[in-house]
Design an enzyme around this catalytic site. Structure first.
Site, PDB file in Angstrom:
ATOM      1  N   ASP A   1       0.815  -1.289  -0.054  1.00 52.94           N
ATOM      2  CA  ASP A   1       0.042   0.157   0.112  1.00 52.94           C
ATOM      3  C   ASP A   1       0.807   1.402   0.077  1.00 52.94           C
ATOM      4  O   ASP A   1       1.914   1.444   0.437  1.00 52.94           O
ATOM      5  CB  ASP A   1      -0.895   0.011   1.511  1.00 52.94           C
ATOM      6  CG  ASP A   1      -2.100   0.841   1.188  1.00 52.94           C
ATOM      7  OD1 ASP A   1      -2.455   1.373  -0.017  1.00 52.94           O
ATOM      8  OD2 ASP A   1      -2.711   1.393   2.022  1.00 52.94           O
ATOM      9  N   GLY A   2       0.393   2.280  -0.561  1.00 49.53           N
ATOM     10  CA  GLY A   2       1.019   3.371  -0.696  1.00 49.53           C
ATOM     11  C   GLY A   2       1.502   4.156  -1.724  1.00 49.53           C
ATOM     12  O   GLY A   2       2.113   5.092  -1.781  1.00 49.53           O
TER      13      GLY A   2
ATOM     14  N   GLY B   1      -0.194   5.354  -4.232  1.00 47.94           N
ATOM     15  CA  GLY B   1      -0.996   6.623  -4.540  1.00 47.94           C
ATOM     16  C   GLY B   1      -0.271   7.815  -3.984  1.00 47.94           C
ATOM     17  O   GLY B   1       0.119   8.903  -4.522  1.00 47.94           O
ATOM     18  N   ARG B   2       0.003   7.739  -2.546  1.00 49.01           N
ATOM     19  CA  ARG B   2       0.731   8.846  -1.852  1.00 49.01           C
ATOM     20  C   ARG B   2       2.185   9.000  -2.419  1.00 49.01           C
ATOM     21  O   ARG B   2       2.480  10.223  -2.198  1.00 49.01           O
ATOM     22  CB  ARG B   2       0.482   8.362  -0.464  1.00 49.01           C
ATOM     23  CG  ARG B   2      -0.930   8.721   0.063  1.00 49.01           C
ATOM     24  CD  ARG B   2      -1.052   7.920   1.543  1.00 49.01           C
ATOM     25  NE  ARG B   2      -1.390   6.755   1.372  1.00 49.01           N
ATOM     26  CZ  ARG B   2      -1.194   5.757   2.316  1.00 49.01           C
ATOM     27  NH1 ARG B   2      -1.099   5.992   3.390  1.00 49.01           N
ATOM     28  NH2 ARG B   2      -1.472   4.528   1.847  1.00 49.01           N
ATOM     29  N   TRP B   3       2.794   8.046  -2.699  1.00 49.32           N
ATOM     30  CA  TRP B   3       4.048   8.116  -3.209  1.00 49.32           C
ATOM     31  C   TRP B   3       4.300   8.962  -4.315  1.00 49.32           C
ATOM     32  O   TRP B   3       5.196   9.949  -4.323  1.00 49.32           O
ATOM     33  CB  TRP B   3       4.951   6.800  -3.558  1.00 49.32           C
ATOM     34  CG  TRP B   3       6.094   6.715  -3.972  1.00 49.32           C
ATOM     35  CD1 TRP B   3       7.326   6.599  -3.228  1.00 49.32           C
ATOM     36  CD2 TRP B   3       6.677   6.931  -5.196  1.00 49.32           C
ATOM     37  NE1 TRP B   3       8.495   6.623  -4.078  1.00 49.32           N
ATOM     38  CE2 TRP B   3       8.166   6.787  -5.272  1.00 49.32           C
ATOM     39  CE3 TRP B   3       6.252   7.085  -6.431  1.00 49.32           C
ATOM     40  CZ2 TRP B   3       8.903   6.958  -6.229  1.00 49.32           C
ATOM     41  CZ3 TRP B   3       6.943   7.326  -7.514  1.00 49.32           C
ATOM     42  CH2 TRP B   3       8.344   7.273  -7.584  1.00 49.32           C
TER      43      TRP B   3
ATOM     44  N   HIS C   1       2.116   3.244  -8.894  1.00 48.73           N
ATOM     45  CA  HIS C   1       1.898   1.685  -9.310  1.00 48.73           C
ATOM     46  C   HIS C   1       3.270   1.288 -10.175  1.00 48.73           C
ATOM     47  O   HIS C   1       3.744   0.425  -9.982  1.00 48.73           O
ATOM     48  CB  HIS C   1       0.703   1.447  -9.912  1.00 48.73           C
ATOM     49  CG  HIS C   1      -0.538   1.999  -9.309  1.00 48.73           C
ATOM     50  ND1 HIS C   1      -0.684   1.633  -7.939  1.00 48.73           N
ATOM     51  CD2 HIS C   1      -1.586   2.581  -9.686  1.00 48.73           C
ATOM     52  CE1 HIS C   1      -1.850   2.157  -7.628  1.00 48.73           C
ATOM     53  NE2 HIS C   1      -2.372   2.896  -8.651  1.00 48.73           N
TER      54      HIS C   1
ATOM     55  N   LEU D   1      11.071 -20.274  -4.609  1.00 52.68           N
ATOM     56  CA  LEU D   1      10.075 -19.548  -3.973  1.00 52.68           C
ATOM     57  C   LEU D   1       8.720 -19.732  -4.863  1.00 52.68           C
ATOM     58  O   LEU D   1       8.511 -19.503  -5.887  1.00 52.68           O
ATOM     59  CB  LEU D   1      10.570 -18.076  -4.100  1.00 52.68           C
ATOM     60  CG  LEU D   1       9.524 -17.103  -3.458  1.00 52.68           C
ATOM     61  CD1 LEU D   1       9.566 -16.863  -1.929  1.00 52.68           C
ATOM     62  CD2 LEU D   1       9.516 -15.823  -4.047  1.00 52.68           C
TER      63      LEU D   1
HETATM   64  C1  IPE Z   1      -5.410  -2.787   0.051  1.00 52.03           C
HETATM   65  O1  IPE Z   1      -5.073  -1.387  -0.265  1.00 52.03           O
HETATM   66  C2  IPE Z   1      -5.248  -3.495  -1.309  1.00 52.03           C
HETATM   67  C3  IPE Z   1      -4.152  -3.603  -1.950  1.00 52.03           C
HETATM   68  C4  IPE Z   1      -3.010  -3.283  -1.719  1.00 52.03           C
HETATM   69  C5  IPE Z   1      -4.059  -4.318  -3.228  1.00 52.03           C
HETATM   70  P1  IPE Z   1      -6.152  -0.556  -0.163  1.00 52.03           P
HETATM   71  O2  IPE Z   1      -5.555   1.063  -0.530  1.00 52.03           O
HETATM   72  O3  IPE Z   1      -7.055  -0.826  -1.368  1.00 52.03           O
HETATM   73  O4  IPE Z   1      -6.964  -0.401   1.032  1.00 52.03           O
HETATM   74  P2  IPE Z   1      -7.786   0.583   2.038  1.00 52.03           P
HETATM   75  O5  IPE Z   1      -8.897   0.894   0.952  1.00 52.03           O
HETATM   76  O6  IPE Z   1      -6.774   1.699   2.471  1.00 52.03           O
HETATM   77  O7  IPE Z   1      -8.305  -0.198   3.210  1.00 52.03           O
HETATM   78  C1  IPE Z   2      -1.602   0.077  -3.181  1.00 54.26           C
HETATM   79  O1  IPE Z   2      -1.505   1.556  -3.491  1.00 54.26           O
HETATM   80  C2  IPE Z   2      -1.983  -0.373  -4.860  1.00 54.26           C
HETATM   81  C3  IPE Z   2      -3.177  -0.979  -4.715  1.00 54.26           C
HETATM   82  C4  IPE Z   2      -4.231  -0.945  -4.027  1.00 54.26           C
HETATM   83  C5  IPE Z   2      -3.556  -1.288  -6.411  1.00 54.26           C
HETATM   84  P1  IPE Z   2      -2.608   2.710  -3.214  1.00 54.26           P
HETATM   85  O2  IPE Z   2      -2.801   2.848  -4.921  1.00 54.26           O
HETATM   86  O3  IPE Z   2      -3.629   2.068  -2.367  1.00 54.26           O
HETATM   87  O4  IPE Z   2      -1.939   3.899  -2.777  1.00 54.26           O
HETATM   88  P2  IPE Z   2      -2.500   4.769  -1.649  1.00 54.26           P
HETATM   89  O5  IPE Z   2      -2.958   4.083  -0.622  1.00 54.26           O
HETATM   90  O6  IPE Z   2      -3.469   5.661  -2.474  1.00 54.26           O
HETATM   91  O7  IPE Z   2      -1.370   5.824  -1.338  1.00 54.26           O
HETATM   92 MG    MG Z   3      -4.046   2.521  -0.547  1.00 55.43          MG
END
Ligand code: IPE
Ligand code: IPE
Ligand code: MG
Length: 255
Positions: A26-27, A29-31, A43, A137
């Site tokens: 996760d993260g 988008g914020r990156w 991504h 793996l």
């Molecule tokens: C969880 O991340 C799903 C994946 C990393 C694929 P999200 O960004 O979708 O989760 P929420 O919405 O913050 O709980």
């Molecule tokens: C996780 O990163 C990737 C997926 C859920 C596909 P996010 O896209 O959720 O990134 P944030 O949480 O918005 O930073």
């Molecule tokens: Mg996210």
């Protein structure tokens, strides 16, 4: 492959290296936002982290790595982002699978693939078939995966296959129908990006998994960050319901 033990039926034996690591990446988008870039740039950079973590896990003797790539709820995102994520998935499959195969990595996908395009479904099937017999793996990618979906599809399979008069369902029967039935339960769960939640990942399998949360955003997560997570895992006392005193007396599990 022998049936993996269930942590609620028998106490699993624990090695130094986590046998199975499950990650919510996760993260992204914020990156990207922090760099004034479109979300998809995050991504894309996230794919680099996948490469680094797969390599590091293989080098450290981790047997199973499970990565949450797209949740059953991620369809709720803007359509443009969903399409770009699908494109990225296709490209990664085309580019990376041969490399995975060369490194003896067994590639699997869990999730409801029926909602994906035929192209993706075919690519996944080819990649899984190519790497099926590899002994390195095992890399499982969770795509259109949801923990509740998994439990429900298992229940529905049981209802369809099981004679009506066979009594109460046993844990092993349900577990055998889950998508991860051939894989031991995760020892270590890692979530990057700062949120402390499971977001409908492996609900059944995480029963006794050690949970590790880090603020590091997924595109910044690398081998060194993985080692910090594994070091945290080493400091945990996995009791599986027992007391510390029992553990001190019998470091090897007594059933
Ligand atoms: C969880 O991340 C799903 C994946 C990393 C694929 P999200 O960004 O979708 O989760 P929420 O919405 O913050 O709980
Ligand atoms: C996780 O990163 C990737 C997926 C859920 C596909 P996010 O896209 O959720 O990134 P944030 O949480 O918005 O930073
Ligand atoms: Mg996210």
């Amino acid at each position: 492959m022998s049936k993996p033990t269930s942590s609620t039926i028998a106490i699993p034996s624990i090695g130094d290296v986590p046998r199975h690591i499950a990650v919510i990446m996760d993260g992204n988008g914020r990156w990207a936002r922090a760099r004034h870039l479109p979300r998809v740039a995050g991504h894309r950079q996230g794919v680099e982290s996948v490469r680094a973590v797969v390599k590091a896990c293989a080098e450290r003797g981790v047997e199973y790595l499970t990565l949450f790539a797209f949740s059953s709820e991620n369809w709720r995102r803007p359509q443009e982002e969903v399409s770009l994520l699908m494109e990225l998935f296709v490209r990664a499959l085309q580019m990376e699978v041969k490399k995975l195969h060369k490194n003896a990595i067994r590639f699997r996908v869990i999730g409801d693939l029926a909602s994906f395009s035929e192209r993706i479904q075919n690519l996944v099937a080819e990649s899984v078939a190519l790497t099926r017999d590899n002994r390195g793996l095992t890399l499982t990618v969770a795509a259109n995966y949801g923990g509740r979906w998994d439990i429900l599809q298992a229940v529905n399979r049981l209802l369809a296959e099981r004679p009506a008069d066979s009594g109460p369902v046993r844990e092993e029967e349900l577990a055998a129908c889950l998508s991860m039935s051939e894989v031991p339960e995760p020892d270590l769960f890692i979530r990057t990006g700062g949120e402390q939640r499971i977001s409908n990942f492996l609900l059944w399998q995480l029963a006794y998994t050690e949970l590790y949360f880090t603020d590091t955003l997924w595109p910044d997560f690398d081998a060194a960050a993985l080692d910090v997570a594994i070091a945290s895992y080493h400091r945990r006392e996995r009791r599986f319901g027992r007391t510390s005193e029992q553990l001190a007396q019998h470091p090897v599990p007594q059933q």
